[in-house]
Design a protein around this motif. Structure first.
Motif, short mmCIF file in Angstrom:
data_model
loop_
_atom_site.label_atom_id
_atom_site.label_comp_id
_atom_site.label_asym_id
_atom_site.label_seq_id
_atom_site.Cartn_x
_atom_site.Cartn_y
_atom_site.Cartn_z
N ASP A 28 -27.88 14.02 16.75
CA ASP A 28 -27.64 12.87 17.23
C ASP A 28 -27.96 11.73 16.04
OD1 ASP A 28 -27.30 13.54 19.68
OD2 ASP A 28 -29.41 13.54 20.20
N GLY A 29 -27.31 12.24 14.82
CA GLY A 29 -27.56 11.41 13.64
C GLY A 29 -28.99 11.35 13.14
N THR A 30 -29.96 11.88 13.46
CA THR A 30 -31.22 11.80 12.95
C THR A 30 -31.51 13.41 12.37
OG1 THR A 30 -32.09 10.42 14.32
CG2 THR A 30 -33.77 11.63 13.42
N GLU A 31 -32.02 13.23 11.11
CA GLU A 31 -32.41 14.44 10.26
C GLU A 31 -34.01 14.68 10.60
OE1 GLU A 31 -32.61 16.27 5.71
OE2 GLU A 31 -31.12 15.10 6.49
N HIS A 32 -34.29 15.94 11.22
CA HIS A 32 -35.73 16.27 11.57
C HIS A 32 -35.93 17.82 10.74
CE1 HIS A 32 -35.29 14.05 15.26
NE2 HIS A 32 -33.87 14.63 15.19
N GLY A 33 -37.10 17.48 9.76
CA GLY A 33 -37.57 18.68 8.69
C GLY A 33 -38.17 18.02 7.60
N PRO A 34 -38.49 18.87 6.80
CA PRO A 34 -38.29 20.21 6.88
C PRO A 34 -38.95 20.97 7.72
CG PRO A 34 -39.76 19.74 5.04
CD PRO A 34 -39.44 18.55 5.54
N ILE A 35 -38.28 22.02 8.55
CA ILE A 35 -38.74 22.81 9.48
C ILE A 35 -39.05 24.28 8.80
CG2 ILE A 35 -38.27 24.09 11.63
CD1 ILE A 35 -36.16 21.81 12.09
N ARG A 36 -40.35 24.78 8.92
CA ARG A 36 -40.78 25.93 8.33
C ARG A 36 -40.92 27.00 9.25
NH1 ARG A 36 -43.25 21.33 5.73
NH2 ARG A 36 -42.57 21.00 3.54
N LEU A 37 -40.25 28.06 8.94
CA LEU A 37 -40.19 29.35 10.05
C LEU A 37 -41.25 30.18 9.12
CD1 LEU A 37 -36.58 29.61 11.30
CD2 LEU A 37 -38.33 28.38 12.08
N ARG A 38 -41.74 31.08 10.24
CA ARG A 38 -42.44 32.18 9.54
C ARG A 38 -41.81 33.53 9.58
NH1 ARG A 38 -47.68 31.74 13.54
NH2 ARG A 38 -47.92 33.83 12.52
N GLN A 39 -40.39 33.35 9.68
CA GLN A 39 -39.41 34.30 9.70
C GLN A 39 -38.35 34.31 8.71
OE1 GLN A 39 -39.99 32.94 12.72
NE2 GLN A 39 -41.99 34.28 12.93
N PRO A 40 -38.04 35.33 8.15
CA PRO A 40 -37.06 35.06 6.97
C PRO A 40 -35.61 35.11 7.38
CG PRO A 40 -37.95 37.36 6.76
CD PRO A 40 -38.70 36.75 7.78
N GLY A 41 -34.67 34.70 6.49
CA GLY A 41 -33.26 35.05 7.04
C GLY A 41 -32.57 33.78 7.39
N GLU A 42 -31.44 33.46 6.94
CA GLU A 42 -30.57 32.37 7.60
C GLU A 42 -30.36 32.58 9.02
OE1 GLU A 42 -27.20 31.48 5.45
OE2 GLU A 42 -28.13 31.06 3.44
N TYR A 43 -30.12 33.74 9.57
CA TYR A 43 -29.76 34.00 10.77
C TYR A 43 -31.07 33.46 11.70
CZ TYR A 43 -32.87 38.28 10.53
OH TYR A 43 -33.89 39.23 10.24
N ASN A 44 -32.24 33.52 11.25
CA ASN A 44 -33.47 33.09 12.05
C ASN A 44 -33.27 31.58 12.18
OD1 ASN A 44 -34.72 35.05 13.31
ND2 ASN A 44 -35.58 35.89 11.33
N ALA A 45 -33.07 30.89 10.91
CA ALA A 45 -32.69 29.45 11.10
C ALA A 45 -31.89 28.93 12.38
CB ALA A 45 -32.17 28.89 9.61
N ALA A 46 -30.67 30.05 12.14
CA ALA A 46 -29.56 29.66 13.24
C ALA A 46 -30.17 29.73 14.77
CB ALA A 46 -28.60 30.58 13.18
N ASN A 47 -31.33 30.98 14.84
CA ASN A 47 -31.72 31.08 16.13
C ASN A 47 -32.66 29.95 16.75
OD1 ASN A 47 -30.63 33.57 16.17
ND2 ASN A 47 -32.23 34.83 15.51
N ALA A 48 -33.59 29.40 15.38
CA ALA A 48 -34.40 28.33 15.71
C ALA A 48 -33.84 27.25 16.15
CB ALA A 48 -34.96 28.13 14.52
N ALA A 49 -32.53 26.83 15.51
CA ALA A 49 -31.70 25.53 15.85
C ALA A 49 -31.34 25.75 17.31
CB ALA A 49 -30.47 25.47 15.04
N ALA A 50 -30.99 27.00 17.82
CA ALA A 50 -30.32 27.00 19.14
C ALA A 50 -31.52 26.96 20.13
CB ALA A 50 -29.88 28.55 19.28
N ALA A 51 -32.77 27.28 19.86
CA ALA A 51 -33.98 26.91 20.68
C ALA A 51 -34.44 25.68 20.76
CB ALA A 51 -35.19 27.94 20.17
N LEU A 52 -34.12 24.91 19.45
CA LEU A 52 -34.39 23.34 19.38
C LEU A 52 -33.42 22.88 20.51
CD1 LEU A 52 -35.43 23.23 15.65
CD2 LEU A 52 -36.89 23.01 17.62
#
Length: 465
Positions: free
Chosen positions: A272-296
């Motif tokens: 919605d036009g706002t940047e949120h972050g940085p968001i720091r995951l405890r799991q590696p991999g770009e795919y986990n960034a995508a999984n986290a984005a879906a959850a958010l």
């Protein structure tokens, strides 16, 4: 699938054939928490069975016709064959017989359902979504096809009005659910033993979107995967509310500034036009960034503050068998992962390259799952495994299938595009073989949906000896 869903309270005494399975045990656990009478059977004893007994379930080891005596409803999965003595006895007695997915749907009838579907990433995304909503104070009910590392559980009957469920597409039964929010992580050809063709796989996900849209819900779709994106765009054209997430420039929830790292991925999310972050995951991999984005995105769509949701996803401690560290021995880290499709194998081995020490090597012990999948995707598996420096391929874990003549793990090993690969027909040879090839700083991944998971602790022990 259009079967009528019977509310859980009307199922009476419920018997589960194969109660110790990942999906079945979670449903049984919630029924027990709701005060229902639950019995079951399984082929072997396990910690899951012990826990269910402690919660009040009567569980028999071994499957016999007399085990269904007194049951009103019998729950089966697609893995249960018609020749099973308990299923045959239930049919002869005229008992109500329902699929696992129908049993799960019966628990959702008075909740806002979040159904998370996709060829890959369902378990992690469902787990992340659950933890995110807990951080938002929602106390959701949930059933996950894996175990949350932090709590050691795969299911819970929450006090809130949200129910989060992993929606398994393998047999089409996910079309029984009536989600307020649906998530599609990606869509590829898989489970062709059930669907037969890619077109049939695609149609199942199209129908999933329609079920969400019919109820005025939202479909949250990964924009970076060609299969899910096309289905999401189709659903949007048909009038569904669709939210695209990912690194694509036109994503409604866009992942930016992604930085892989040895301890976990880091990224920001523009929503919605706002940047949120940085968001720091405890799991590696770009795919986990995508999984986290879906959850958010799920949390935002349900009306929860994104700031609370981000704290939740940052606290997420992982799911068992999803890039799970099993231990370290002689400077070698051993991880275990459920990856059993070429795309999943490639993703986990790419993540392994992000966490391995400089100069270290990535080793993989891969156990193919299903003869049909081995036959259909041998070349793709070979290419994915080639990401590792050193490859061991075991023989096929058959699960629900009968053998196909000539189909063994050797078919996959022959497709690996380098020479550091071996096919080991004997499961017992894997640990001694790998132990002699690793050195400090290396990473080993045990991968597959079968009993290859047993080799991780065994390898750690051998390295420490």
């Amino acid at each position: 699938m259009t079967e009528a869903i019977v509310p859980a309270a009307e199922l009476g005494r419920v018997h589960f054939i194969g109660i110790g399975g990942a999906g079945m045990s979670g449903i049984a656990r919630i029924m027990l928490m709701r005060g229902m009478t639950v019995t079951g059977s399984d082929a072997k004893d396990s910690s899951v069975v012990t826990t269910l007994r402690a919660q009040g379930a009567e569980v028999e080891i071994g499957q016999r016709a007399e085990n269904v005596t007194g049951a009103d409803t019998v729950v089966v999965s697609s893995a249960i064959r018609e020749t099973n003595p308990e299923l045959a006895a239930a049919r002869a007695a005229g008992l109500r017989i329902i699929h696992r997915s129908q049993a799960l749907a019966s628990l959702m009838t008075d909740r806002r359902t979040v159904a998370i579907a996709g060829t890959h990433g369902k378990t992690t995304t469902t787990s992340m979504t659950t933890v995110v909503l807990q951080a938002c104070g929602a106390d959701p009910s949930f059933v996950i096809g894996g175990v949350l590392t932090a709590t050691g559980t795969n299911a819970h009957d929450g006090t809130g009005d949200v129910f989060v469920a992993e929606a398994d597409e393998s047999d089409g039964s996910f079309l029984l659910y009536e989600p307020a929010v649906g998530v599609i992580t990606n869509v590829e050809a898989d489970h062709l033993d059930h669907y037969g063709t890619w077109e049939a796989v695609r149609q199942a996900f199209v129908d999933f979107c329609s079920r969400v849209a019919e109820r005025g819900g939202t479909v949250i779709v990964c924009a970076d995967d060609p299969g899910s994106r096309e289905i999401g765009e189709h659903a949007r054209a048909e009038g569904a509310r669709v939210l695209l997430y990912g690194q694509a420039e036109d994503a409604d929830a866009r992942i930016v500034g992604i930085r892989p790292g040895r301890t976990g991925a880091e990224f920001s999310l523009v929503l919605d036009g706002t940047e949120h972050g940085p968001i720091r995951l405890r799991q590696p991999g770009e795919y986990n960034a995508a999984n986290a984005a879906a959850a958010l995105c799920v949390a935002a769509e349900l009306g929860f503050p994104l700031s609370d949701a981000i704290l939740g996803v940052e606290s997420f401690g992982g799911t068992r068998r999803r890039f799970e560290l099993r231990g370290t021995g002689s400077g070698v880290r051993v991880y275990d992962d459920y990856a059993h499709h070429p795309t999943e194998v490639a993703a986990v081995l790419t993540a392994a390259r992000e966490v391995v020490d400089p100069g270290g090597r990535v080793h993989v012990i891969f156990q193919p799952h299903l003869f049909s999948r081995t036959q259909n995707f041998k070349a793709e598996f070979g290419r994915a495994l080639g990401i590792a420096d050193d490859v061991v391929v075991l023989d096929v874990f058959p699960a629900r299938e009968d053998p196909i003549p000539g189909v063994t793990g050797a078919l996959i090993a022959a497709e690996v595009p380098h020479e550091d690969v071996v096919f080991l027909a004997s499961f017992a040879d894997a640990v001694p073989y790998v132990r002699e090839r690793v050195r400090p700083g290396d990473v080993v991944i045990t991968a597959g949906a079968g009993d290859v998971t047993l080799l991780g602790p065994e390898l750690v022990a051998a390295l420490e000896a």
